[in-house]
Design a protein around this motif. Structure first.
Motif, PDB file in Angstrom:
ATOM      1  N   GLU A 343      63.762  41.169  24.574  1.00 53.54           N
ATOM      2  CA  GLU A 343      62.878  40.072  24.109  1.00 53.54           C
ATOM      3  C   GLU A 343      61.842  39.639  24.818  1.00 53.54           C
ATOM      4  N   GLY A 344      60.799  39.015  24.303  1.00 57.43           N
ATOM      5  CA  GLY A 344      59.639  38.220  25.172  1.00 57.43           C
ATOM      6  C   GLY A 344      58.882  39.436  25.951  1.00 57.43           C
ATOM      7  N   GLU A 345      57.903  38.783  26.524  1.00 51.67           N
ATOM      8  CA  GLU A 345      57.075  39.657  27.393  1.00 51.67           C
ATOM      9  C   GLU A 345      57.580  40.024  28.734  1.00 51.67           C
ATOM     10  N   ILE A 346      57.325  41.150  29.133  1.00 48.24           N
ATOM     11  CA  ILE A 346      57.910  41.862  30.411  1.00 48.24           C
ATOM     12  C   ILE A 346      56.850  42.136  31.233  1.00 48.24           C
ATOM     13  N   PHE A 347      55.489  42.098  30.919  1.00 47.64           N
ATOM     14  CA  PHE A 347      54.362  42.763  31.929  1.00 47.64           C
ATOM     15  C   PHE A 347      53.633  41.394  32.267  1.00 47.64           C
ATOM     16  N   ALA A 348      53.135  41.198  33.616  1.00 49.60           N
ATOM     17  CA  ALA A 348      52.837  40.171  34.351  1.00 49.60           C
ATOM     18  C   ALA A 348      51.322  40.081  33.540  1.00 49.60           C
ATOM     19  N   ASP A 349      51.073  38.420  33.429  1.00 47.79           N
ATOM     20  CA  ASP A 349      49.710  38.065  32.976  1.00 47.79           C
ATOM     21  C   ASP A 349      49.284  36.971  33.309  1.00 47.79           C
ATOM     22  N   ASP A 350      48.271  36.795  34.067  1.00 44.87           N
ATOM     23  CA  ASP A 350      47.753  35.647  34.998  1.00 44.87           C
ATOM     24  C   ASP A 350      47.275  34.544  33.869  1.00 44.87           C
ATOM     25  N   LYS A 351      46.608  35.016  32.752  1.00 41.38           N
ATOM     26  CA  LYS A 351      45.863  34.092  31.819  1.00 41.38           C
ATOM     27  C   LYS A 351      46.879  33.275  30.919  1.00 41.38           C
ATOM     28  N   SER A 355      54.475  34.990  30.649  1.00 38.23           N
ATOM     29  CA  SER A 355      54.653  36.485  30.556  1.00 38.23           C
ATOM     30  C   SER A 355      55.811  36.913  31.602  1.00 38.23           C
ATOM     31  N   GLY A 356      55.788  38.411  31.883  1.00 35.91           N
ATOM     32  CA  GLY A 356      56.765  38.820  32.698  1.00 35.91           C
ATOM     33  C   GLY A 356      56.283  39.130  34.209  1.00 35.91           C
ATOM     34  N   ASP A 357      56.953  40.019  34.904  1.00 33.77           N
ATOM     35  CA  ASP A 357      56.697  40.167  36.463  1.00 33.77           C
ATOM     36  C   ASP A 357      56.204  41.683  36.801  1.00 33.77           C
ATOM     37  N   ILE A 358      56.313  42.534  35.872  1.00 36.30           N
ATOM     38  CA  ILE A 358      56.452  43.810  36.121  1.00 36.30           C
ATOM     39  C   ILE A 358      54.868  44.225  35.763  1.00 36.30           C
ATOM     40  N   GLU A 359      54.246  45.229  36.693  1.00 39.21           N
ATOM     41  CA  GLU A 359      52.875  45.761  36.658  1.00 39.21           C
ATOM     42  C   GLU A 359      53.157  47.375  36.503  1.00 39.21           C
ATOM     43  N   PRO A 360      52.736  47.893  35.458  1.00 39.09           N
ATOM     44  CA  PRO A 360      52.685  49.476  35.018  1.00 39.09           C
ATOM     45  C   PRO A 360      51.620  49.889  36.107  1.00 39.09           C
TER      46      PRO A 360
END
Length: 809
Positions: A343-351, A355-360
């Motif tokens: 559930e929810g967002e998992i990838f980092a987004d500064d805007k 969001s999450g903390d993972i950066e692919p």
């Protein structure tokens, strides 16, 4: 699904959280747990942040996010009802492509500098007979050969040697078939291990046998442990070709990352979450034409494609750092992590703060396809979903990613694949339809056929054309289109700046032009610059001379690719002096398929792809290009060393007319680096009144060798009017009661042309006469024997009488 009461509770908690503010000098980047509840994650304002999707851009997903139930999204069976799934991605595991590639060098005892793309080895050239014949004596002196070669050239060399050996084997097979030969097992001989030495002798002539042995010896220099060089029963030609192509494709990534990779460093998150799909190129390490409008250099028209995928079509496989995944989910293994990211967002987004903390680090796309039981379905949503991975990788091009995702898709869709519609044993593509965005790495009918074969295997037979459904993309908000030319120029500048920092001797540039139809195209240019110290040139030709024009045609004829540089009839190289160097600038041919395949481009990602190809095929091969050009300009008399090339050709063609000297070169024509001339003289100690021990002491002395070289070269040096001396080595052995002294003169491609003339005069002039050679060899020995006598005897009449006859013998 949340009920109304649960939604109200979540909203209340959210409002409580938003009332908490970060201190001055800090800003909020997402949320974190504190005392059992979510609070803003505050970081210093100077900390690096990512450029991500804005709230305004997220509005295009409102309808999808309002009803975010996995069962309502495509590919539900493939994902087993999950929103995201995690699979391992072993990179240097010996079972993976990269692992097998790295294992090849380890098994063949190479040291590899991956960053430079160089392989190094030292090979022991002693044979078993060398060691056997010396049993009981002093240890055999170690003879070694050092190998220092570009990785691409190593595989090219192996492929060439193996193919030449294959030709000789085929001649043996043909001969044995003609005489109806059968082996001990009653079968014809049609494999290398069926062919014995006696069978080779029966089928090949003396020259071919010599070539066979020489090729075998050369292969052994590169493949010292052939039993473990490849899989069981491997074919060396196929293996070397395969590894050569693998290196060409993946050299950029391997050079940069291979020393930082271990088996479990990466995992793959395969997701159909609409936000993950929308942001398919919006991460720090990933760029493509799907970047959103918030990116300064994005292609907004192609961003529509990503939006269409996100609105219920397609999926994306992201490579992530395993340690980062486990840390973000507070778990100890990827199976547990998978449960935490549904559930929810998992990838980092500064805007956006939630969001999450993972950066692919990279990604590849999985297309949504459906098949039907008819060519003309009444409802497009009433078919069987199929997930089909693309092969294109964005971001870090980690070898094996596309294959790993494809294996996952294949193993989880076995029944779906089994039930695919067929006609006459072929997959009937007329009953398939692809959904989502129209921009494809596997575009048009041929591309979708390739997409099918990627999933099913290259051998799969298909017929017909897969249809495309663009309804979702066509109905998107038209305001997503922006200032195309400015954006394309900005992105092209980023691309060229990146590659210019990486290139050593190549330059790339571009021009963005309007096409007259509210769109733009890119006109790329690039040049390779060969460089030499000025003292290597005899003269500097002008740019108006054909010798300069024709240099690029020579390069194209000998490079193995064809016209990878622009032929002289379309554009000519330019040569000039830059301080103490000579520079030759040669335009690169973008129309060549190994570079790009056309003169113009639509997307900056295509410029980036061409930049990558130029890096691996042009700039990384700069030593090879310069070697070809060096040989050309030497042959044309512009650079020092042309005389040596001519000499090597004449030696190889048997045109050097030496009667007494054994003359040979170490390579075919322009591959030759060194040529040698040998002459052996025999001394009988009894005739000289010396013991063998004393005679050998004299012959092995450094002073004897120096004086002999001086006198042997005396006449040739006068003829050539030079002060140079050739290099001379010597060997001395006992042979049938005599001392055999062999003088070995050498000349190489790096030495001045006058040295080549001196070498040729030695082997074809006055010293190519047995009587003259005997006089020199005997005179030098007489001088040294006389010098060993006591001073009062050195002019003794008996000495004169004893040696006068010897010198005249």
């Amino acid at each position: 699904m949340l009920n109304d009461e649960q939604i109200l509770l979540k909203t209340a908690n959210l409002l409580d959280t938003l009332q908490e503010k970060c201190w001055d000098g800090y800003k909020q980047v997402g949320m974190k747990k504190k005392s059992g509840k979510n609070v803003p994650n505050c970081v210093p304002v100077s900390e690096k942040v990512l450029r991500e999707v804005t709230e305004d851009e997220m509005r295009v997903l409102e309808d999808v996010l309002d009803d975010l139930d996995p069962a309502n999204l495509p590919l539900n069976d493939l994902f087993s009802g999950k929103m995201r799934t995690v699979i391992p991605f072993p990179t240097t595991d010996p079972s993976t492509e990269l692992g097998k590639f790295a294992e090849f060098f380890r098994s063949q005892e190479y040291d590899v500098d991956w960053e430079k793309g160089m392989a190094y080895a030292e090979r022991d050239l002693r044979t078993a007979s060398d060691i056997f014949n010396n049993l009981g004596d002093q240890p055999v002196k170690k003879k070694t050969k050092k190998i220092q070669m570009k990785i691409g050239k190593l595989f090219s060399k192996l492929t060439d040697l193996s193919r030449r050996k294959d030709v000789l084997y085929q001649k043996v097979y043909d001969h044995l078939a003609a005489i109806d030969y059968k082996g001990p097992n009653g079968r014809p001989a049609n494999r290398p291990y069926d062919v014995t030495k006696q069978l080779r002798k029966a089928a090949l002539d003396e020259k071919e046998l010599e070539n066979f042995d020489r090729i075998t010896g050369q292969i052994y220099l590169y493949i010292v442990n052939p039993g473990v060089a490849g899989p069981a029963g491997y074919d060396l030609t196929d293996l070397a070709t395969q590894y050569g192509e693998y290196w060409k494709k993946n050299a950029g990534y391997i050079k940069k990352e291979i020393n930082n990779i271990d088996n479990d460093k990466f995992s793959i998150i395969i997701t159909r979450h609409p936000v993950d799909v929308l942001r398919m190129s919006d991460f720090d390490e990933i760029t493509s034409c799907h970047s959103p409008a918030s990116r300064a250099s994005a292609y907004q028209s192609y961003y529509k494609c990503a939006v269409a995928e996100a609105q219920g079509h397609g999926a994306v496989a992201y490579v992530v750092n395993t340690e980062e995944l486990l840390s973000a989910t507070n778990t100890s293994n990827i199976d547990s992590a998978e449960q935490e990211i549904q559930e929810g967002e998992i990838f980092a987004d500064d805007k956006r703060p939630f969001s999450g903390d993972i950066e692919p680090v990279s990604r590849t796309r999985i297309r949504h396809v459906r098949y039907y039981d008819t060519d003309e379905p009444k409802r497009f949503d009433d078919g069987q979903d199929v997930g089909m991975p693309e092969t294109r990788v964005y971001g870090a091009d980690i070898p094996g990613l596309a294959n790993q995702v494809t294996n996952w898709a294949r193993s989880n869709q076995e029944e779906v694949i089994q039930n695919m519609p067929k006609e006459n044993g072929k997959i009937n593509l007329y009953r398939f339809m692809i959904f989502g965005g129209s921009y494809e790495d596997t575009a048009n009918a041929a591309g979708r056929e390739a997409l099918m074969r990627q999933l099913l295997g290259i051998e799969q037979r298909v017929s017909g054309n897969m249809k495309q459904n663009k309804d979702t993309e066509n109905n998107l908000d038209a305001n997503l289109i922006g200032d195309m030319k400015a954006m394309v120029e900005g992105e092209c500048e980023d691309v060229t700046n990146y590659w210019m920092e990486r290139y050593a001797q190549t330059f790339i540039d571009y021009e963005v032009l309007e096409d007259g139809a509210d769109s733009v195209y890119i006109k790329p240019t690039a040049q390779f610059v060969a460089r030499w110290p000025i003292d290597e040139w005899i003269r500097l030709p002008s740019n108006a001379e054909e010798v300069v024009w024709n240099s690029v045609d020579e390069l194209n004829e000998r490079n193995g690719y064809g016209d990878i540089f622009v032929p002289s009839k379309h554009d000519t190289p330019t040569i000039r002096r830059i301080r103490e160097e000579i520079h030759l600038s040669i335009p690169i041919n973008f129309e060549h398929p190994e570079i790009y395949g056309g003169r113009y481009m639509v997307m900056s990602s295509e410029l980036n792809d061409a930049g990558q190809n130029i890096d691996t095929k042009i700039d990384d091969a700069r030593d090879a290009w310069e070697e070809i050009l060096t040989q050309y300009f030497k042959r044309e008399g512009q650079m020092e060393g042309g005389a040596y090339i001519k000499l090597a050709r004449e030696i190889e063609d048997g045109e050097v007319s030496s009667y007494e000297w054994d003359v040979e070169t170490d390579g075919d024509y322009e591959d030759s680096y060194e040529s040698t001339a040998r002459y052996s003289h025999y001394y009988d100690p009894e005739d000289l009144g010396l013991s063998m021990e004393v005679l050998m002491q004299i012959l092995d002395s450094r002073d004897f060798k120096i004086e002999l070289r001086k006198q042997l070269l005396d006449a040739p040096r006068k003829t050539e009017n030079t002060q140079y001396y050739l290099q001379m080595n010597a060997t001395t052995v006992e042979h049938a009661g005599e001392a055999k002294y062999t003088a070995i003169f050498s000349i190489n491609a790096d030495e001045p042309d006058i040295m080549t003339g001196l070498f040729q005069e030695l082997v074809e002039g006055e010293m190519d006469d047995e009587d003259n050679l005997n006089v020199v060899f005997n005179r030098v020995l007489a001088q040294f024997v006389n010098a060993r006598q006591p001073s009062h005897m050195q002019t003794n009449e008996s000495i004169v009488k004893t040696w006068k006859g010897f010198l005249n013998s």
